[in-house]
Design a protein around this motif. Structure first.
Motif: not given
Length: 334
Positions: A186-188, A214-215, A223-226
């Motif tokens: 996504p474009v932050a 994600l909305h 908020v996801m970080i992987g």
């Protein structure tokens, strides 16, 4: 002299090795009166001698094992010295039985001498049978050896050219894969409802690190970080699958622990097949309550930074996706 000059012009004007080889063999056969000419090139990947070009009468075409004790071509390649055979029975015994009536064979190694380092054999030129009968001579051997030396330099240039093209193609493919992978993120700065900044810098051109925003219902934000355990195309594939699955389950089930459970179920077979795993943090921010509900599958770099500048590391609640097992995942609230 005219033959060598003509071959030099041919090698300088034709880019395709097989085309140049056929022209050269045709001229050599005309000058030396050979019924058939063939040019074999060594392929290091397969350890075989491959037929690049042949002119004249039909003959043997299958690849030759360089270790063969029966084929004259393989013997000449291994020993790196020319050979003249003039006994029909010997020709049949040494793998030249398809040249019916051949009364002589001249086989010369193609050698390449680099500017630095030891000369090496890169192929073999064969002349089989004489149109007017008789055997090939030492003079014929010297002339064919001179031709082979020119061809050797051309073969090495051709090999380097192919390697250069392959490297350029691979580099371009990696650039395209990198661009595609970055476009999946996504474009932050375009994310609505929160101030977001993000940067991803893969260790290689294509990596396995990613984030997802994600909305969710009620004004909440996911908020996801992987991070996939390897780099390159396999990691990029798992990254894309993870983002796709996470986006679906985050909307459907809501709870971070249940989202990770579904992601694990969806990716388990793929992760087992590729022998990879995935560290994954997923948190749901609720601006209304001021709470963060999160589940952390072994991701080491998730932090909360408070307004006074102090930070808190959000430790793992479970092992990484792919090795956590069916009894995982848990949640914590901050």
């Amino acid at each position: 002299i005219n033959l060598l000059y003509s071959i030099s012009e041919t090698l300088g004007s034709l880019l395709r090795l097989d085309d140049a080889a056929r022209v050269i063999l045709g001229e050599v056969c005309d000058v030396l009166g050979a019924r058939r000419g063939s040019l074999w090139v060594f392929e290091s990947r397969t350890n075989l001698l491959e037929l690049v070009a042949a002119v004249g009468e039909p003959g043997f075409q299958d690849p030759l094992d360089v270790g063969s004790s029966e084929a004259i071509t393989a013997t000449v390649f291994r020993e790196g010295r020319p050979l003249i055979v003039s006994t029909p029975a010997t020709l049949r015994e040494r793998g030249v039985s398809t040249e019916d009536g051949a009364d002589s064979l001249l086989s010369v190694p193609i050698r390449y001498s680099p500017p630095a380092g030891e000369p090496r054999t890169v192929g073999v030129i064969n002349l089989i049978g004489r149109r007017k009968g008789g055997r090939f001579t030492v003079s014929d051997q010297k002339l064919l050896s001179a031709v082979a030396s020119q061809v050797g330099a051309a073969l090495e240039n051709h090999r380097l050219f192919r390697e250069s093209l392959a490297q350029e193609r691979t580099s371009r493919e990696m650039e395209l894969a990198h661009d595609l992978q970055m476009k999946l993120l996504p474009v932050a700065e375009h994310f609505q409802g929160a101030q977001v900044a993000a940067r991803v810098q893969p260790a290689e051109q294509v990596g396995g690190d990613f984030f997802h925003l994600l909305h969710l219902s009620g004004g909440r934000i996911g908020v996801m970080i992987g991070d996939v355990s390897t780099h390159g195309f396999p990691a990029a594939l798992i990254m894309a699958l993870s983002m796709s699955a996470a986006g679906i389950y985050a909307v459907e089930v809501g709870s971070p622990a249940r989202v990770l459970r579904h992601v694990d179920d969806a990716l388990r077979d793929e992760l087992e097949t590729t022998e990879m795993y995935l560290s994954l943090f997923y948190g749901v921010l609720d601006p209304g309550s001021g709470n963060l509900v999160y589940s952390n599958a072994g991701h080491p770099h998730a932090f909360v930074i408070h307004s006074d500048g102090s930070s808190r590391r959000l430790g793992a609640t479970d092992p990484p996706v792919g090795i956590a097992g069916p009894a995982s995942y848990q949640e914590r609230v901050l």
